[in-house]
Design a protein around this motif. Structure first.
Motif, PDB file in Angstrom:
ATOM      1  N   PHE A  59       0.824  -1.204   0.000  1.00 18.90           N
ATOM      2  CA  PHE A  59       0.000   0.000   0.000  1.00 18.90           C
ATOM      3  C   PHE A  59       0.859   1.256   0.000  1.00 18.90           C
ATOM      4  O   PHE A  59       1.904   1.310   0.650  1.00 18.90           O
ATOM      5  N   VAL A  60       0.385   2.262  -0.755  1.00 22.23           N
ATOM      6  CA  VAL A  60       1.067   3.551  -0.884  1.00 22.23           C
ATOM      7  C   VAL A  60       0.017   4.645  -0.650  1.00 22.23           C
ATOM      8  O   VAL A  60      -1.040   4.632  -1.282  1.00 22.23           O
ATOM      9  N   PRO A  61       0.281   5.603   0.260  1.00 21.26           N
ATOM     10  CA  PRO A  61      -0.702   6.672   0.479  1.00 21.26           C
ATOM     11  C   PRO A  61      -0.817   7.579  -0.743  1.00 21.26           C
ATOM     12  O   PRO A  61       0.185   7.898  -1.379  1.00 21.26           O
ATOM     13  N   ASP A  71       2.277   9.336 -14.977  1.00 17.61           N
ATOM     14  CA  ASP A  71       2.644   8.876 -13.647  1.00 17.61           C
ATOM     15  C   ASP A  71       1.910   9.656 -12.564  1.00 17.61           C
ATOM     16  O   ASP A  71       1.249  10.648 -12.837  1.00 17.61           O
ATOM     17  N   LEU A  72       2.038   9.147 -11.351  1.00 11.07           N
ATOM     18  CA  LEU A  72       1.454   9.779 -10.175  1.00 11.07           C
ATOM     19  C   LEU A  72       2.585   9.949  -9.161  1.00 11.07           C
ATOM     20  O   LEU A  72       3.227   8.976  -8.777  1.00 11.07           O
ATOM     21  N   LYS A  73       2.843  11.185  -8.745  1.00 12.83           N
ATOM     22  CA  LYS A  73       3.907  11.437  -7.778  1.00 12.83           C
ATOM     23  C   LYS A  73       3.296  11.515  -6.386  1.00 12.83           C
ATOM     24  O   LYS A  73       2.377  12.295  -6.139  1.00 12.83           O
ATOM     25  N   VAL A  74       3.809  10.666  -5.482  1.00 10.22           N
ATOM     26  CA  VAL A  74       3.292  10.606  -4.114  1.00 10.22           C
ATOM     27  C   VAL A  74       4.240  11.326  -3.170  1.00 10.22           C
ATOM     28  O   VAL A  74       5.372  11.665  -3.537  1.00 10.22           O
ATOM     29  N   THR A  75       3.803  11.542  -1.948  1.00  5.39           N
ATOM     30  CA  THR A  75       4.559  12.359  -0.994  1.00  5.39           C
ATOM     31  C   THR A  75       5.448  11.547  -0.063  1.00  5.39           C
ATOM     32  O   THR A  75       6.014  12.099   0.875  1.00  5.39           O
ATOM     33  N   VAL A  76       5.570  10.236  -0.286  1.00  4.55           N
ATOM     34  CA  VAL A  76       6.390   9.380   0.564  1.00  4.55           C
ATOM     35  C   VAL A  76       7.580   8.859  -0.225  1.00  4.55           C
ATOM     36  O   VAL A  76       7.642   9.013  -1.441  1.00  4.55           O
ATOM     37  N   THR A  77       8.535   8.233   0.488  1.00  3.60           N
ATOM     38  CA  THR A  77       9.710   7.688  -0.171  1.00  3.60           C
ATOM     39  C   THR A  77       9.511   6.214  -0.512  1.00  3.60           C
ATOM     40  O   THR A  77       8.670   5.527   0.082  1.00  3.60           O
ATOM     41  N   LYS A  78      10.329   5.745  -1.431  1.00  5.21           N
ATOM     42  CA  LYS A  78      10.304   4.338  -1.821  1.00  5.21           C
ATOM     43  C   LYS A  78      10.628   3.450  -0.614  1.00  5.21           C
ATOM     44  O   LYS A  78      10.053   2.378  -0.451  1.00  5.21           O
ATOM     45  N   GLU A  79      11.523   3.907   0.248  1.00  9.48           N
ATOM     46  CA  GLU A  79      11.882   3.146   1.443  1.00  9.48           C
ATOM     47  C   GLU A  79      10.702   3.008   2.393  1.00  9.48           C
ATOM     48  O   GLU A  79      10.493   1.954   2.988  1.00  9.48           O
ATOM     49  N   GLN A  80       9.921   4.091   2.563  1.00 16.72           N
ATOM     50  CA  GLN A  80       8.738   4.012   3.420  1.00 16.72           C
ATOM     51  C   GLN A  80       7.759   2.977   2.875  1.00 16.72           C
ATOM     52  O   GLN A  80       7.161   2.228   3.635  1.00 16.72           O
ATOM     53  N   VAL A  81       7.603   2.939   1.566  1.00 12.42           N
ATOM     54  CA  VAL A  81       6.700   1.975   0.940  1.00 12.42           C
ATOM     55  C   VAL A  81       7.244   0.564   1.148  1.00 12.42           C
ATOM     56  O   VAL A  81       6.497  -0.348   1.515  1.00 12.42           O
ATOM     57  N   ALA A  97      -8.033  -2.356  11.982  1.00 13.29           N
ATOM     58  CA  ALA A  97      -6.679  -2.601  12.495  1.00 13.29           C
ATOM     59  C   ALA A  97      -5.644  -2.414  11.378  1.00 13.29           C
ATOM     60  O   ALA A  97      -4.594  -1.799  11.590  1.00 13.29           O
ATOM     61  N   ASP A  98      -5.952  -2.946  10.178  1.00 12.53           N
ATOM     62  CA  ASP A  98      -5.031  -2.788   9.047  1.00 12.53           C
ATOM     63  C   ASP A  98      -4.932  -1.334   8.607  1.00 12.53           C
ATOM     64  O   ASP A  98      -3.849  -0.829   8.315  1.00 12.53           O
ATOM     65  N   GLU A  99      -6.080  -0.659   8.560  1.00 13.84           N
ATOM     66  CA  GLU A  99      -6.066   0.757   8.205  1.00 13.84           C
ATOM     67  C   GLU A  99      -5.225   1.551   9.187  1.00 13.84           C
ATOM     68  O   GLU A  99      -4.392   2.369   8.791  1.00 13.84           O
ATOM     69  N   SER A 100      -5.437   1.298  10.464  1.00 18.67           N
ATOM     70  CA  SER A 100      -4.698   2.008  11.503  1.00 18.67           C
ATOM     71  C   SER A 100      -3.196   1.780  11.339  1.00 18.67           C
ATOM     72  O   SER A 100      -2.404   2.724  11.433  1.00 18.67           O
ATOM     73  N   ALA A 101      -2.793   0.543  11.070  1.00 20.10           N
ATOM     74  CA  ALA A 101      -1.376   0.226  10.875  1.00 20.10           C
ATOM     75  C   ALA A 101      -0.799   1.005   9.695  1.00 20.10           C
ATOM     76  O   ALA A 101       0.314   1.544   9.778  1.00 20.10           O
ATOM     77  N   LEU A 102      -1.555   1.102   8.587  1.00 16.21           N
ATOM     78  CA  LEU A 102      -1.084   1.853   7.416  1.00 16.21           C
ATOM     79  C   LEU A 102      -0.936   3.336   7.718  1.00 16.21           C
ATOM     80  O   LEU A 102       0.092   3.947   7.424  1.00 16.21           O
ATOM     81  N   TYR A 103      -1.982   3.924   8.300  1.00 18.69           N
ATOM     82  CA  TYR A 103      -1.947   5.353   8.595  1.00 18.69           C
ATOM     83  C   TYR A 103      -0.797   5.682   9.548  1.00 18.69           C
ATOM     84  O   TYR A 103      -0.087   6.668   9.364  1.00 18.69           O
ATOM     85  N   HIS A 104      -0.597   4.846  10.571  1.00 17.85           N
ATOM     86  CA  HIS A 104       0.468   5.109  11.527  1.00 17.85           C
ATOM     87  C   HIS A 104       1.844   4.927  10.891  1.00 17.85           C
ATOM     88  O   HIS A 104       2.761   5.698  11.161  1.00 17.85           O
ATOM     89  N   HIS A 105       2.013   3.919  10.061  1.00 18.35           N
ATOM     90  CA  HIS A 105       3.304   3.706   9.399  1.00 18.35           C
ATOM     91  C   HIS A 105       3.704   4.926   8.568  1.00 18.35           C
ATOM     92  O   HIS A 105       4.864   5.339   8.572  1.00 18.35           O
ATOM     93  N   PHE A 106       2.732   5.488   7.864  1.00 17.91           N
ATOM     94  CA  PHE A 106       3.020   6.641   7.006  1.00 17.91           C
ATOM     95  C   PHE A 106       2.824   7.972   7.738  1.00 17.91           C
ATOM     96  O   PHE A 106       2.782   9.022   7.117  1.00 17.91           O
ATOM     97  N   GLN A 107       2.705   7.909   9.057  1.00 19.45           N
ATOM     98  CA  GLN A 107       2.585   9.078   9.925  1.00 19.45           C
ATOM     99  C   GLN A 107       1.460  10.006   9.503  1.00 19.45           C
ATOM    100  O   GLN A 107       1.617  11.218   9.394  1.00 19.45           O
TER     101      GLN A 107
END
Length: 124
Positions: A59-61, A71-81, A97-107
């Motif tokens: 998943f990528v925010p 293309d689509l430019k996102v605001t996170v890094t490849k490493e975060q993904v 629970a999965d949504e929460s984990a994603l949102y928290h991982h990507f701050q």
């Protein structure tokens, strides 16, 4: 008259297969699916396939995404993904629970909403 890039309306059908580019200009992968907020229908996350053997979806925010012609430019890094939690899909929606984990991982801020299914994101 054409709309400015940042105010363009989005179409999931037009996004599928576009390359996702990280905030540093590195390729992340081709967009597979888009997950939208079930109340607002706004895109929240996309998925890309990772790995050469045993491909899995990551998943990528998509908040703050910049839409280009190919293309689509996102605001996170490849490493975060790459470091994002591995999630197993059960149907078309993610659990809270999965949504929460994603949102928290990507701050990102995460406030669960109450829907009949108890979920917020659905694949489009």
């Amino acid at each position: 008259m054409t709309e400015p890039q940042d105010e363009a309306t989005w179409s999931v059908a037009e996004w599928h297969g576009k390359m996702l580019i990280d905030c540093n200009g590195e390729n992340i992968g081709k967009l597979e699916d888009v997950y939208v907020d079930v109340e607002t229908d706004e895109p929240q996350f996309g998925t890309v396939k990772e790995g050469f053997i045993g491909h899995h979806l990551t998943f990528v925010p998509l908040s703050g995404v910049q839409i280009g012609p190919s293309d689509l430019k996102v605001t996170v890094t490849k490493e975060q993904v790459r470091d994002a939690p591995d999630l197993e899909l059960h149907g078309e929606e993610l659990s809270q629970a999965d949504e929460s984990a994603l949102y928290h991982h990507f701050q990102q801020n995460y406030t669960p909403i109450s829907t009949p299914s108890g979920r917020r994101l659905a694949r489009r």
